[in-house]
Design a protein around this motif. Structure first.
Motif, PDB file in Angstrom:
ATOM      1  N   ARG A  90       5.331   6.648   0.502  1.00 11.53           N
ATOM      2  CA  ARG A  90       5.971   5.544   1.210  1.00 11.53           C
ATOM      3  C   ARG A  90       5.162   4.282   0.960  1.00 11.53           C
ATOM      4  NH1 ARG A  90       6.902   5.211   7.691  1.00 11.53           N
ATOM      5  NH2 ARG A  90       7.855   3.164   7.676  1.00 11.53           N
ATOM      6  N   VAL A  91       5.822   3.228   0.516  1.00 15.97           N
ATOM      7  CA  VAL A  91       5.154   1.947   0.273  1.00 15.97           C
ATOM      8  C   VAL A  91       5.346   1.079   1.515  1.00 15.97           C
ATOM      9  CG1 VAL A  91       5.058  -0.111  -1.172  1.00 15.97           C
ATOM     10  CG2 VAL A  91       5.545   2.115  -2.201  1.00 15.97           C
ATOM     11  N   ILE A  92       4.230   0.587   2.052  1.00 19.61           N
ATOM     12  CA  ILE A  92       4.289  -0.253   3.245  1.00 19.61           C
ATOM     13  C   ILE A  92       3.629  -1.596   2.958  1.00 19.61           C
ATOM     14  CG2 ILE A  92       4.280   1.727   4.826  1.00 19.61           C
ATOM     15  CD1 ILE A  92       1.304   0.984   5.439  1.00 19.61           C
ATOM     16  N   PRO A  93       4.081  -2.666   3.625  1.00 12.54           N
ATOM     17  CA  PRO A  93       3.377  -3.949   3.521  1.00 12.54           C
ATOM     18  C   PRO A  93       2.213  -3.978   4.498  1.00 12.54           C
ATOM     19  CG  PRO A  93       5.353  -4.215   4.830  1.00 12.54           C
ATOM     20  CD  PRO A  93       5.328  -2.781   4.361  1.00 12.54           C
ATOM     21  N   LEU A 111      -2.852  -0.192  -3.633  1.00 14.15           N
ATOM     22  CA  LEU A 111      -3.739   0.886  -3.190  1.00 14.15           C
ATOM     23  C   LEU A 111      -2.937   2.127  -2.806  1.00 14.15           C
ATOM     24  CD1 LEU A 111      -6.570   1.905  -2.157  1.00 14.15           C
ATOM     25  CD2 LEU A 111      -5.955   0.904   0.034  1.00 14.15           C
ATOM     26  N   VAL A 112      -3.449   3.290  -3.156  1.00 14.72           N
ATOM     27  CA  VAL A 112      -2.847   4.558  -2.761  1.00 14.72           C
ATOM     28  C   VAL A 112      -3.759   5.198  -1.719  1.00 14.72           C
ATOM     29  CG1 VAL A 112      -2.112   6.841  -3.526  1.00 14.72           C
ATOM     30  CG2 VAL A 112      -1.752   4.855  -5.009  1.00 14.72           C
ATOM     31  N   VAL A 113      -3.161   5.567  -0.571  1.00 17.98           N
ATOM     32  CA  VAL A 113      -3.896   6.169   0.535  1.00 17.98           C
ATOM     33  C   VAL A 113      -3.306   7.552   0.796  1.00 17.98           C
ATOM     34  CG1 VAL A 113      -4.493   5.986   2.975  1.00 17.98           C
ATOM     35  CG2 VAL A 113      -4.367   3.929   1.566  1.00 17.98           C
ATOM     36  N   TYR A 114      -4.145   8.570   0.748  1.00 13.94           N
ATOM     37  CA  TYR A 114      -3.703   9.938   1.049  1.00 13.94           C
ATOM     38  C   TYR A 114      -4.067  10.255   2.496  1.00 13.94           C
ATOM     39  CZ  TYR A 114      -3.315  14.968   1.134  1.00 13.94           C
ATOM     40  OH  TYR A 114      -2.970  16.251   1.480  1.00 13.94           O
ATOM     41  N   VAL A 115      -3.091  10.753   3.237  1.00  9.07           N
ATOM     42  CA  VAL A 115      -3.313  11.129   4.634  1.00  9.07           C
ATOM     43  C   VAL A 115      -3.392  12.649   4.709  1.00  9.07           C
ATOM     44  CG1 VAL A 115      -2.407  11.000   6.983  1.00  9.07           C
ATOM     45  CG2 VAL A 115      -1.994   9.121   5.386  1.00  9.07           C
ATOM     46  N   ILE A 166       0.854  -1.180   0.000  1.00  3.22           N
ATOM     47  CA  ILE A 166       0.000   0.000   0.000  1.00  3.22           C
ATOM     48  C   ILE A 166       0.897   1.241   0.000  1.00  3.22           C
ATOM     49  CG2 ILE A 166      -1.692   1.306   1.338  1.00  3.22           C
ATOM     50  CD1 ILE A 166      -2.806  -1.355   2.325  1.00  3.22           C
ATOM     51  N   THR A 167       0.581   2.197  -0.853  1.00  3.09           N
ATOM     52  CA  THR A 167       1.347   3.440  -0.917  1.00  3.09           C
ATOM     53  C   THR A 167       0.644   4.499  -0.076  1.00  3.09           C
ATOM     54  OG1 THR A 167       2.109   2.916  -3.145  1.00  3.09           O
ATOM     55  CG2 THR A 167       2.293   5.209  -2.439  1.00  3.09           C
ATOM     56  N   ILE A 168       1.388   5.077   0.857  1.00  4.92           N
ATOM     57  CA  ILE A 168       0.864   6.125   1.729  1.00  4.92           C
ATOM     58  C   ILE A 168       1.447   7.455   1.251  1.00  4.92           C
ATOM     59  CG2 ILE A 168       0.692   6.966   4.106  1.00  4.92           C
ATOM     60  CD1 ILE A 168      -0.611   4.238   3.759  1.00  4.92           C
ATOM     61  N   SER A 171     -13.950   7.972  17.364  1.00  8.31           N
ATOM     62  CA  SER A 171     -13.362   9.287  17.097  1.00  8.31           C
ATOM     63  C   SER A 171     -13.107   9.393  15.597  1.00  8.31           C
ATOM     64  CB  SER A 171     -12.059   9.491  17.877  1.00  8.31           C
ATOM     65  OG  SER A 171     -11.036   8.686  17.336  1.00  8.31           O
ATOM     66  N   GLY A 172     -12.708  10.551  15.154  1.00  9.49           N
ATOM     67  CA  GLY A 172     -12.499  10.744  13.726  1.00  9.49           C
ATOM     68  C   GLY A 172     -11.099  11.210  13.381  1.00  9.49           C
ATOM     69  N   PHE A 173     -10.139  10.972  14.260  1.00 15.27           N
ATOM     70  CA  PHE A 173      -8.781  11.458  14.031  1.00 15.27           C
ATOM     71  C   PHE A 173      -8.069  10.747  12.881  1.00 15.27           C
ATOM     72  CE2 PHE A 173      -9.233  12.701  18.560  1.00 15.27           C
ATOM     73  CZ  PHE A 173      -8.993  14.052  18.405  1.00 15.27           C
ATOM     74  N   ASP A 174      -8.329   9.468  12.678  1.00 14.60           N
ATOM     75  CA  ASP A 174      -7.574   8.673  11.704  1.00 14.60           C
ATOM     76  C   ASP A 174      -8.195   8.710  10.298  1.00 14.60           C
ATOM     77  OD1 ASP A 174      -9.657   7.255  12.929  1.00 14.60           O
ATOM     78  OD2 ASP A 174      -8.774   5.317  12.462  1.00 14.60           O
ATOM     79  N   HIS A 175      -8.529   9.894   9.857  1.00 11.94           N
ATOM     80  CA  HIS A 175      -9.141  10.115   8.544  1.00 11.94           C
ATOM     81  C   HIS A 175      -8.116   9.898   7.433  1.00 11.94           C
ATOM     82  CE1 HIS A 175     -10.680  13.315   5.499  1.00 11.94           C
ATOM     83  NE2 HIS A 175     -11.243  12.148   5.244  1.00 11.94           N
ATOM     84  N   VAL A 176      -8.477   9.116   6.420  1.00 14.63           N
ATOM     85  CA  VAL A 176      -7.648   8.914   5.229  1.00 14.63           C
ATOM     86  C   VAL A 176      -8.551   8.963   4.004  1.00 14.63           C
ATOM     87  CG1 VAL A 176      -5.858   7.531   6.378  1.00 14.63           C
ATOM     88  CG2 VAL A 176      -7.857   6.387   5.391  1.00 14.63           C
ATOM     89  N   LEU A 177      -7.930   9.160   2.849  1.00 11.55           N
ATOM     90  CA  LEU A 177      -8.657   9.121   1.574  1.00 11.55           C
ATOM     91  C   LEU A 177      -8.139   7.922   0.785  1.00 11.55           C
ATOM     92  CD1 LEU A 177      -8.415  12.906   0.683  1.00 11.55           C
ATOM     93  CD2 LEU A 177     -10.417  11.696   1.533  1.00 11.55           C
ATOM     94  N   LEU A 178      -9.028   7.032   0.388  1.00  8.46           N
ATOM     95  CA  LEU A 178      -8.652   5.836  -0.346  1.00  8.46           C
ATOM     96  C   LEU A 178      -8.782   6.075  -1.841  1.00  8.46           C
ATOM     97  CD1 LEU A 178     -10.500   3.113   1.756  1.00  8.46           C
ATOM     98  CD2 LEU A 178      -8.212   4.043   2.093  1.00  8.46           C
ATOM     99  N   GLN A 179      -7.839   5.547  -2.604  1.00  9.87           N
ATOM    100  CA  GLN A 179      -7.883   5.650  -4.061  1.00  9.87           C
ATOM    101  C   GLN A 179      -9.182   5.007  -4.548  1.00  9.87           C
ATOM    102  OE1 GLN A 179      -5.020   3.100  -5.837  1.00  9.87           O
ATOM    103  NE2 GLN A 179      -5.180   4.027  -7.846  1.00  9.87           N
ATOM    104  N   GLY A 180      -9.991   5.786  -5.243  1.00  7.33           N
ATOM    105  CA  GLY A 180     -11.327   5.331  -5.620  1.00  7.33           C
ATOM    106  C   GLY A 180     -11.390   4.229  -6.650  1.00  7.33           C
ATOM    107  N   ASN A 181     -10.411   4.123  -7.556  1.00  8.78           N
ATOM    108  CA  ASN A 181     -10.517   3.134  -8.628  1.00  8.78           C
ATOM    109  C   ASN A 181      -9.853   1.804  -8.293  1.00  8.78           C
ATOM    110  OD1 ASN A 181      -7.894   3.971  -8.697  1.00  8.78           O
ATOM    111  ND2 ASN A 181      -7.840   4.466 -10.874  1.00  8.78           N
ATOM    112  N   ASN A 182      -9.433   1.594  -7.048  1.00  8.10           N
ATOM    113  CA  ASN A 182      -8.837   0.330  -6.644  1.00  8.10           C
ATOM    114  C   ASN A 182      -9.937  -0.694  -6.407  1.00  8.10           C
ATOM    115  OD1 ASN A 182      -7.917  -1.631  -4.396  1.00  8.10           O
ATOM    116  ND2 ASN A 182      -6.010  -0.803  -5.220  1.00  8.10           N
ATOM    117  N   GLU A 183      -9.740  -1.898  -6.925  1.00  8.59           N
ATOM    118  CA  GLU A 183     -10.761  -2.940  -6.798  1.00  8.59           C
ATOM    119  C   GLU A 183     -10.978  -3.351  -5.339  1.00  8.59           C
ATOM    120  OE1 GLU A 183     -11.619  -7.375  -8.604  1.00  8.59           O
ATOM    121  OE2 GLU A 183     -10.198  -6.068  -9.629  1.00  8.59           O
ATOM    122  N   GLY A 184      -9.913  -3.303  -4.538  1.00  5.35           N
ATOM    123  CA  GLY A 184     -10.027  -3.661  -3.131  1.00  5.35           C
ATOM    124  C   GLY A 184     -10.903  -2.703  -2.344  1.00  5.35           C
TER     125      GLY A 184
END
Length: 193
Positions: A75-78, A180-184, A65-67, A124-137
């Motif tokens: 950053r690519v993480i497993p 997957l690309v995740v925007y923080v 997953i790319t953060i 709580s809502g602190f851990d907000h992220v945006l997920l890449q919309g076109n990823n099948e997962g």
């Protein structure tokens, strides 16, 4: 005083090699079995390689997953299949802020059955992220529950919430999220006592 049956400490490696030598000397057939088991153990400790055929491997359960942080650094993480996105980020040193640690309220089991799990949901809502919309997962991931949406709306401004917005602790990683690309987004202030 030590009890009379107390024996001196012998290192386990010394004990196991002594047992193997003893078994080889007393029973040649047993020695062959022990050396075969030792050989198998040695071969099993070799580095694992992902294969398309053969037995399952741990690599079948890991996705990359790319953060992207607020500064634009990538950053690519497993991530292990089945863990939450928050847990994967936390294990790899990506700080998302405090987790929304509530247990799931429900689990969609099929198109006709949703199992109530009676968890409190997002807290709580602190851990907000945006997920890449076109990823099948992302399409396979369970949709946000009402409590998760409420936490996002309570903690973030309307212009900061998008259709791809999720709480990282509520997103379970699946096998289709590889790549997957995740925007923080910028973090909220969470260190006020």
């Amino acid at each position: 005083h030590p009890p009379p049956y107390d024996t001196p400490h012998i290192p386990i490696t010394m004990l196991s090699s002594s047992l193997i030598r003893f078994a080889r000397s007393t029973a040649p057939a047993a020695g062959k079995r022990l050396s075969a088991m030792t050989a198998r153990r040695t071969m099993a400790s070799a580095p694992a390689v992902a294969t398309d055929n053969g037995p399952p491997s741990v690599f079948d359960k890991i996705v990359k997953i790319t953060i992207i942080d607020p500064s634009g650094a990538r950053r690519v993480i497993p991530a292990m299949v089945g863990q939450t996105l928050y847990a994967a980020c936390d294990m790899n040193g990506v700080d998302l802020g405090p987790a929304s640690v509530g247990a799931p309220q429900q689990k969609v089991r099929s198109s006709t059955w949703t199992e109530p799990l009676y968890g409190e949901g997002a807290t709580s809502g602190f851990d907000h992220v945006l997920l890449q919309g076109n990823n099948e997962g992302v399409k396979l991931a369970e949709p946000p529950h009402s409590n998760e949406i409420k936490m996002l709306e309570d903690y973030w401004d309307e212009d900061e919430i998008f259709p791809e917005s999720r709480l990282a602790s509520m997103v379970q990683v699946n096998h289709k999220m590889d790549g997957l690309v995740v925007y923080v987004p910028d973090r909220l202030c969470d260190d006020i006592p």
